[in-house]
Structures are given as structure tokens and as C-alpha cells.
Design a protein around this motif. Sequence first.
Motif, PDB file in Angstrom:
ATOM      1  N   ALA A  71       0.855  -1.258   0.140  1.00  0.00           N
ATOM      2  CA  ALA A  71       0.342   0.151  -0.359  1.00  0.00           C
ATOM      3  C   ALA A  71       1.099   1.100  -0.147  1.00  0.00           C
ATOM      4  N   LEU A  72      -0.015   2.743  -0.320  1.00  0.00           N
ATOM      5  CA  LEU A  72       1.225   3.271  -0.295  1.00  0.00           C
ATOM      6  C   LEU A  72      -0.057   4.687   0.584  1.00  0.00           C
ATOM      7  N   LEU A  73       1.008   5.321   1.151  1.00  0.00           N
ATOM      8  CA  LEU A  73       0.848   6.416   1.977  1.00  0.00           C
ATOM      9  C   LEU A  73       0.872   7.991   1.317  1.00  0.00           C
ATOM     10  N   PHE A  74       0.434   9.195   0.353  1.00  0.00           N
ATOM     11  CA  PHE A  74       1.016  10.241   0.029  1.00  0.00           C
ATOM     12  C   PHE A  74       0.602  11.087   0.906  1.00  0.00           C
ATOM     13  N   VAL A  75       1.785  12.464   2.146  1.00  0.00           N
ATOM     14  CA  VAL A  75       2.131  13.039   1.574  1.00  0.00           C
ATOM     15  C   VAL A  75       2.354  14.606   1.668  1.00  0.00           C
ATOM     16  N   THR A  76       1.712  15.245   0.991  1.00  0.00           N
ATOM     17  CA  THR A  76       1.976  16.536  -0.338  1.00  0.00           C
ATOM     18  C   THR A  76       1.872  17.338   0.402  1.00  0.00           C
ATOM     19  N   VAL A 111      -3.421  12.848   1.601  1.00  0.00           N
ATOM     20  CA  VAL A 111      -3.455  13.385   2.623  1.00  0.00           C
ATOM     21  C   VAL A 111      -2.371  14.464   2.647  1.00  0.00           C
ATOM     22  N   GLY A 112      -2.357  16.030   3.630  1.00  0.00           N
ATOM     23  CA  GLY A 112      -1.590  16.784   3.505  1.00  0.00           C
ATOM     24  C   GLY A 112      -1.978  17.884   4.379  1.00  0.00           C
ATOM     25  N   ILE A 113      -0.888  18.653   4.444  1.00  0.00           N
ATOM     26  CA  ILE A 113      -0.919  19.783   5.711  1.00  0.00           C
ATOM     27  C   ILE A 113      -0.255  21.273   5.003  1.00  0.00           C
TER      28      ILE A 113
END
Length: 189
Positions: A71-76, A111-113
Amino acid sequence: MSQVKVAVVVGSLRKDSLNLKLAHALVALAPKEWTFDFVQIDDLPLYNQDLDGNFPAPATRLKQQVEASQALLFVTPEYNRSIPGVLKNAIDWASRPWGKNSWGGKPAGVVGISVGAIGTALAQQHLRNVLSYLDVESLGQPEMFLQAKEGFFDAEGKVSNPDTVKFLQAYVDRYVSFVSKHVGMGHSH
């Protein structure tokens, strides 16, 4: 719950990156038996199709890290209303050479902040478009558009507001459920 290995791709190279802190906050809320491999993207040369036949070592390592995950988790972050070039560059490398897309078929969280009022809404939308083309299904809900205000992270880089922690936990729970369903569909562990 079975073990799942997640490749985490943080789209910022900054040492004190808000998105790196967010990634660690999310990982801390995940099941203990899950492993999270933070993918290195800061040493990738700019993608050049001339190198498809002779991949540079950092690009080969990236492909191997992605392929070893389920699986992948992108935090941009959001740069100029889109994803950072360094993130797009990493995505391009691991999708090549043609016919050898390392991302394909893996479920992803996006997701991202950001300090901006809309968080990373547009960057996430652009990223989802790219991932869709690469045969990566991304979790649609809940969306996570976080604005980093003063004190969002404490001195240790932890999320300070209990309601925000609850929101992050709800996201992680949905992500875990989404990935578990996906990984359970005929994939061996």
C-alpha cells in the motif's frame, strides 16, 4: 489483522517539514503490526527517458521500495496550487520504463498539510488525477485538508489538539480498512 507494508512518500524535502511531521503522526496511530517504509526521493535525478534502459541507482531503489510494499501513503505539501516537482519526479521514475509501473494496483492514502486556508486541496486533487492514470486507487473519504496554525505540532512534533488527533485516528482507521479490503482481494501476504 495481517501485516501490511506501506510505502510512505512525503513530497517535501525540508528538514522541518510539516508533511513529514503529519506522516509520523499518522503512522503512530496505525496498527502496530503494520510497517511503514519512508521512501527516499531527495537524491533522484530529474526523470529523463534516455535513462530508461540504464536506471540510476536511486531510481532503482525507489522502484524496489514501492514494489516491496502492499500500500501507499502520499503526504504532500501544495506548491503553487499543485504537487511539488520533487514528488512528481519520484512518481514519474517509479512508473517507468513503459510497462513497468511500480505503483499500479496498490491502494493509496492522499493527505497533506499547509499553512494555507485550503490546506493542500488542489495538490491532492492533482495527485489523485496522476495516481488514477497509474492504476492506483486512492481512498476518497474522509478527505484531509489540514491547515497548520501556530501550535498545531508541539515541540516534539506531535499533534497537540485532542480533537485533531481524533480526526487523524478516524482517517487512519478508514485507511486501514480500505487497504485491508484491497490487500485481502486475492493478494498473498
